[in-house]
Design an enzyme around this catalytic site. Structure first.
Site, PDB file in Angstrom:
ATOM      1  N   TYR A  25       7.637 -10.351  -1.515  1.00  0.00           N
ATOM      2  CA  TYR A  25       8.272 -10.869  -2.833  1.00  0.00           C
ATOM      3  C   TYR A  25       6.834 -10.515  -3.643  1.00  0.00           C
ATOM      4  CZ  TYR A  25      10.684 -13.724  -5.846  1.00  0.00           C
ATOM      5  OH  TYR A  25      11.639 -14.068  -6.955  1.00  0.00           O
ATOM      6  N   SER A  27       5.026  -7.043  -6.277  1.00  0.00           N
ATOM      7  CA  SER A  27       5.489  -6.641  -7.418  1.00  0.00           C
ATOM      8  C   SER A  27       6.947  -6.056  -7.253  1.00  0.00           C
ATOM      9  CB  SER A  27       4.292  -5.525  -7.626  1.00  0.00           C
ATOM     10  OG  SER A  27       4.605  -4.612  -8.809  1.00  0.00           O
ATOM     11  N   GLN A  28       7.188  -5.214  -6.542  1.00  0.00           N
ATOM     12  CA  GLN A  28       8.463  -4.686  -6.422  1.00  0.00           C
ATOM     13  C   GLN A  28       9.385  -5.743  -5.904  1.00  0.00           C
ATOM     14  OE1 GLN A  28       9.936  -1.713  -7.496  1.00  0.00           O
ATOM     15  NE2 GLN A  28       8.038  -1.323  -8.456  1.00  0.00           N
ATOM     16  N   ARG A  48       6.255 -13.998   4.738  1.00  0.00           N
ATOM     17  CA  ARG A  48       5.649 -14.955   5.560  1.00  0.00           C
ATOM     18  C   ARG A  48       5.348 -16.332   5.077  1.00  0.00           C
ATOM     19  NH1 ARG A  48      -0.260 -11.467   5.455  1.00  0.00           N
ATOM     20  NH2 ARG A  48      -0.402 -11.658   3.276  1.00  0.00           N
ATOM     21  N   HIS A 107       9.031   3.635  -1.121  1.00  0.00           N
ATOM     22  CA  HIS A 107       8.044   4.910  -1.280  1.00  0.00           C
ATOM     23  C   HIS A 107       8.173   5.432   0.083  1.00  0.00           C
ATOM     24  CE1 HIS A 107       4.728   7.234  -1.904  1.00  0.00           C
ATOM     25  NE2 HIS A 107       3.514   6.335  -1.312  1.00  0.00           N
ATOM     26  N   GLY A 133       6.520  -2.879 -10.658  1.00  0.00           N
ATOM     27  CA  GLY A 133       7.470  -3.982 -10.262  1.00  0.00           C
ATOM     28  C   GLY A 133       7.595  -4.866 -11.668  1.00  0.00           C
ATOM     29  N   GLU A 194       0.093   8.984  -9.372  1.00  0.00           N
ATOM     30  CA  GLU A 194      -0.980   7.889  -9.472  1.00  0.00           C
ATOM     31  C   GLU A 194      -2.289   7.970  -9.305  1.00  0.00           C
ATOM     32  OE1 GLU A 194       1.350   5.493  -6.610  1.00  0.00           O
ATOM     33  OE2 GLU A 194      -0.172   6.088  -4.836  1.00  0.00           O
ATOM     34  N   SER A 251      -2.732  11.047 -37.849  1.00  0.00           N
ATOM     35  CA  SER A 251      -3.205  11.888 -38.959  1.00  0.00           C
ATOM     36  C   SER A 251      -3.201  13.156 -38.531  1.00  0.00           C
ATOM     37  CB  SER A 251      -4.455  11.396 -39.484  1.00  0.00           C
ATOM     38  OG  SER A 251      -5.494  11.541 -38.450  1.00  0.00           O
TER      39      SER A 251
HETATM   40  N1  LIG Z   1       3.841  -1.874  -7.130  1.00  0.00           N
HETATM   41  C1  LIG Z   1       4.719  -0.818  -7.591  1.00  0.00           C
HETATM   42  O1  LIG Z   1       5.107  -1.225  -8.780  1.00  0.00           O
HETATM   43  C2  LIG Z   1       5.201  -0.059  -6.614  1.00  0.00           C
HETATM   44  C3  LIG Z   1       5.297   0.054  -5.291  1.00  0.00           C
HETATM   45  N2  LIG Z   1       6.107   0.898  -4.817  1.00  0.00           N
HETATM   46  C4  LIG Z   1       6.326   0.767  -3.129  1.00  0.00           C
HETATM   47  O2  LIG Z   1       6.908  -0.647  -2.983  1.00  0.00           O
HETATM   48  C5  LIG Z   1       6.481  -0.991  -1.730  1.00  0.00           C
HETATM   49  C6  LIG Z   1       5.760  -2.425  -2.371  1.00  0.00           C
HETATM   50  O3  LIG Z   1       4.763  -2.185  -2.958  1.00  0.00           O
HETATM   51  P1  LIG Z   1       4.088  -3.708  -3.881  1.00  0.00           P
HETATM   52  O4  LIG Z   1       5.409  -4.226  -4.374  1.00  0.00           O
HETATM   53  O5  LIG Z   1       2.869  -2.963  -4.579  1.00  0.00           O
HETATM   54  O6  LIG Z   1       3.605  -4.323  -2.716  1.00  0.00           O
HETATM   55  P2  LIG Z   1       2.895  -5.805  -2.942  1.00  0.00           P
HETATM   56  O7  LIG Z   1       1.465  -5.759  -2.535  1.00  0.00           O
HETATM   57  O8  LIG Z   1       3.143  -6.427  -4.389  1.00  0.00           O
HETATM   58  O9  LIG Z   1       3.392  -6.872  -1.837  1.00  0.00           O
HETATM   59  C7  LIG Z   1       3.106  -8.226  -1.741  1.00  0.00           C
HETATM   60  C8  LIG Z   1       4.192  -8.694  -0.721  1.00  0.00           C
HETATM   61  O10 LIG Z   1       3.896  -8.305   0.630  1.00  0.00           O
HETATM   62  C9  LIG Z   1       3.753  -9.693   1.349  1.00  0.00           C
HETATM   63  N3  LIG Z   1       3.033  -9.361   2.635  1.00  0.00           N
HETATM   64  C10 LIG Z   1       1.940  -8.743   2.617  1.00  0.00           C
HETATM   65  N4  LIG Z   1       1.658  -8.674   3.889  1.00  0.00           N
HETATM   66  C11 LIG Z   1       2.281  -9.458   4.799  1.00  0.00           C
HETATM   67  C12 LIG Z   1       2.858  -9.548   5.743  1.00  0.00           C
HETATM   68  N5  LIG Z   1       1.921  -9.184   6.864  1.00  0.00           N
HETATM   69  N6  LIG Z   1       4.049 -10.132   6.398  1.00  0.00           N
HETATM   70  C13 LIG Z   1       4.828 -10.407   5.449  1.00  0.00           C
HETATM   71  N7  LIG Z   1       4.788 -10.447   4.173  1.00  0.00           N
HETATM   72  C14 LIG Z   1       3.707  -9.639   3.709  1.00  0.00           C
HETATM   73  C15 LIG Z   1       3.218 -10.560   0.327  1.00  0.00           C
HETATM   74  O11 LIG Z   1       3.218 -11.998   1.017  1.00  0.00           O
HETATM   75  P3  LIG Z   1       1.819 -12.853   0.708  1.00  0.00           P
HETATM   76  O12 LIG Z   1       2.342 -13.755  -0.695  1.00  0.00           O
HETATM   77  O13 LIG Z   1       2.165 -13.895   1.697  1.00  0.00           O
HETATM   78  O14 LIG Z   1       0.741 -12.048   0.902  1.00  0.00           O
HETATM   79  C16 LIG Z   1       3.954 -10.243  -0.886  1.00  0.00           C
HETATM   80  O15 LIG Z   1       5.212 -11.000  -0.913  1.00  0.00           O
HETATM   81  C17 LIG Z   1       5.342  -0.177  -1.442  1.00  0.00           C
HETATM   82  O16 LIG Z   1       6.038   0.787  -0.348  1.00  0.00           O
HETATM   83  C18 LIG Z   1       4.860   0.712  -2.512  1.00  0.00           C
HETATM   84  O17 LIG Z   1       4.310   1.975  -2.401  1.00  0.00           O
HETATM   85  C19 LIG Z   1       6.929   1.736  -5.338  1.00  0.00           C
HETATM   86  C20 LIG Z   1       6.912   1.819  -6.810  1.00  0.00           C
HETATM   87  C21 LIG Z   1       6.209   1.049  -7.471  1.00  0.00           C
HETATM   88  C1  LIG Z   2       1.656   4.486 -10.484  1.00  0.00           C
HETATM   89  C2  LIG Z   2       1.547   3.671  -9.387  1.00  0.00           C
HETATM   90  C3  LIG Z   2       2.867   3.541  -8.527  1.00  0.00           C
HETATM   91  O1  LIG Z   2       3.050   4.530  -7.903  1.00  0.00           O
HETATM   92  C4  LIG Z   2       4.013   2.972  -9.306  1.00  0.00           C
HETATM   93  C5  LIG Z   2       3.886   1.514 -10.125  1.00  0.00           C
HETATM   94  O2  LIG Z   2       4.863   3.617  -9.713  1.00  0.00           O
HETATM   95  C6  LIG Z   2       2.477   2.423  -7.495  1.00  0.00           C
HETATM   96  O3  LIG Z   2       2.277   2.610  -6.207  1.00  0.00           O
HETATM   97  O4  LIG Z   2       2.374   0.974  -7.680  1.00  0.00           O
HETATM   98 MG   LIG Z   3       4.955   5.458  -8.451  1.00  0.00          MG
HETATM   99 MG   LIG Z   4       2.915   4.801  -5.682  1.00  0.00          MG
END
Ligand SMILES: NC(=O)C1=CN([C@@H]2O[C@H](COP(=O)(O)OP(=O)(O)OC[C@H]3O[C@@H](n4cnc5c(N)ncnc54)[C@H](OP(=O)(O)O)[C@@H]3O)[C@@H](O)[C@H]2O)C=CC1
Ligand SMILES: CC[C@](O)(C(C)=O)C(=O)O
Ligand SMILES: [Mg+2]
Ligand SMILES: [Mg+2]
Length: 344
Positions: A25, A27-28, A48, A107, A133, A194, A251
């Site tokens: 839960y 960013s995405q 978790r 991803h 996200g 990125e 400009s």
């Molecule tokens: N960030 C983005 O905008 C983008 C991301 N992606 C892809 O989306 C996917 C998610 O990325 P993103 O949203 O950045 O991830 P985040 O770093 O924001 O994810 C954090 C979440 O993962 C949970 N978490 C971390 N470790 C564990 C664990 N061991 N067990 C259970 N929960 C856990 C955290 O819980 P807690 O609060 O307990 O730490 C939190 O809910 C990746 O594959 C990324 O490449 C794709 C496009 C853009």
């Molecule tokens: C540009 C970074 C990204 O690929 C995204 C937001 O699309 C990521 O992995 O967070």
């Molecule tokens: Mg991206």
């Molecule tokens: Mg990426």
């Protein structure tokens, strides 16, 4: 030509009545869970106990442990940090992947680089928004949508593509357009974008511009406005109407400087190094280094993060932004998260 799908081409009924587990839960995760829920889908979040578990609960989401959510879901979307996915998948998701279920990603890193190998009798596909996200959530609430990619790795049920399109519509990505790709293409282009342009390229460009002005004796606050703050306004115009629209608004002097000085900064040597970065992504060098860095406890990542946070541009920027509360109106959530995030 790319194959694109928009809302009107997609029937979401195939996903209605199925239980979707959003694992993570962050960013995405928060964006997908809330957008899908508001689009009328049946969502459970698996995370978790602690930090974001409580945030999901406070947002009115049904929250369970990762294993419980994976067990009860038909579609499991893994939205954990890429480097954590393998361990959580093996311990808490794989035991609940019965035949006919769907495993999703945003991803392709873990599938493409062989970190996760799902059983052959489940669907495996990705829906990857082309934006952060928090913007996926914000734009959805505004009635807009961040475009996305989708790709099918395994189609065990014959429904993988329809499920991916329905999911993409549910998170609002089909408002901006869903582009069909492969795991390989999504993974390599996302990492390249990125590293070379969106995050690595942009921050180094801004930092170098800021430092050049400050080292030449100009005021740091002015340097911040010139190289970071105004960049958003310039990029907004490119976003709205391409480079021509930006060049129409600035400009003629700026436009002339763009043509004569731009290629002196971003020259063929920069492009050659971009190709090197792409090669490291394609041949797995980057992935191996990132996986190893995590196995080592992230010593270099921590050092880079601290250096970035302590750079003068951050201190100057924080003071100037505090005087412009309108910048963050309606966006407090991201800013608060950054302030408190340890991301560990
Ligand atoms: N960030 C983005 O905008 C983008 C991301 N992606 C892809 O989306 C996917 C998610 O990325 P993103 O949203 O950045 O991830 P985040 O770093 O924001 O994810 C954090 C979440 O993962 C949970 N978490 C971390 N470790 C564990 C664990 N061991 N067990 C259970 N929960 C856990 C955290 O819980 P807690 O609060 O307990 O730490 C939190 O809910 C990746 O594959 C990324 O490449 C794709 C496009 C853009
Ligand atoms: C540009 C970074 C990204 O690929 C995204 C937001 O699309 C990521 O992995 O967070
Ligand atoms: Mg991206
Ligand atoms: Mg990426």
């Amino acid at each position: 030509m790319a194959t694109m799908y928009y809302e009107q081409n997609i029937n979401e009924d195939v996903l209605k009545g199925k239980k979707i587990a959003i694992i993570g839960y962050g960013s995405q995760g928060h964006a997908h869970a809330l957008n899908l829920k508001e689009s009328g889908f049946d969502v459970v979040v698996g995370v978790r106990p602690g930090g974001s578990f409580d945030a999901a609960k406070a947002d009115g989401i049904d929250v369970k442990t990762v294993a419980e959510a994976a067990q009860e879901a038909d579609v499991i979307q893994i939205l954990l940090p890429d480097e954590r996915q393998k361990a959580v998948y093996e311990a808490e998701i794989a035991p609940h992947l019965q035949a006919g279920k769907a495993l999703m990603f945003a991803h392709g890193f873990n599938i493409h680089f062989g970190q996760i190998t799902p059983p052959a009798d489940v669907d495996v596909f990705l829906v990857a928004p082309k934006g952060p996200g928090h913007l996926v959530r914000r734009q959805f609430q505004e009635g807009a949508g961040v475009p996305g990619l989708f790709a099918i790795h395994q189609d065990a049920t014959g429904q993988a593509k329809d499920l991916a399109l329905a999911y993409g519509k549910g998170i609002g990505a089909a408002r901006g357009g869903l582009l069909e790709t492969s795991f390989k293409e999504e993974t390599e282009t996302d990492l390249f974008g990125e590293q070379a342009v969106l995050c690595g390229g942009a921050t180094q460009l801004v930092r170098a511009g800021f430092e050049t002005l400050v080292e030449a004796g100009y005021q740091p606050e002015l340097a911040y406005f010139e190289t970071l703050h105004e960049l958003k306004l310039i990029v907004d115009l490119m976003f709205e109407g391409g480079m021509a629209t930006m060049r129409y608004s600035v400009s003629d002097t700026a436009e002339w400087g763009d043509y004569v000085a731009g290629p002196r900064i971003i020259d063929e040597s920069v492009k050659a190094r971009m190709k090197d970065v792409l090669t490291d992504i394609q041949d797995g060098t980057f992935a191996r280094r990132w996986i190893q860095e995590n196995e080592n406890g992230r010593p270099e990542y921590t050092k880079f993060k601290e250096a970035g946070a302590n750079h003068q541009i951050e201190e100057v920027g924080a003071k100037l932004r505090a005087m412009m509360p309108f910048i963050n109106e309606g966006k407090e959530k991201v800013v608060r998260e950054v302030a408190t995030s340890a991301k560990n």
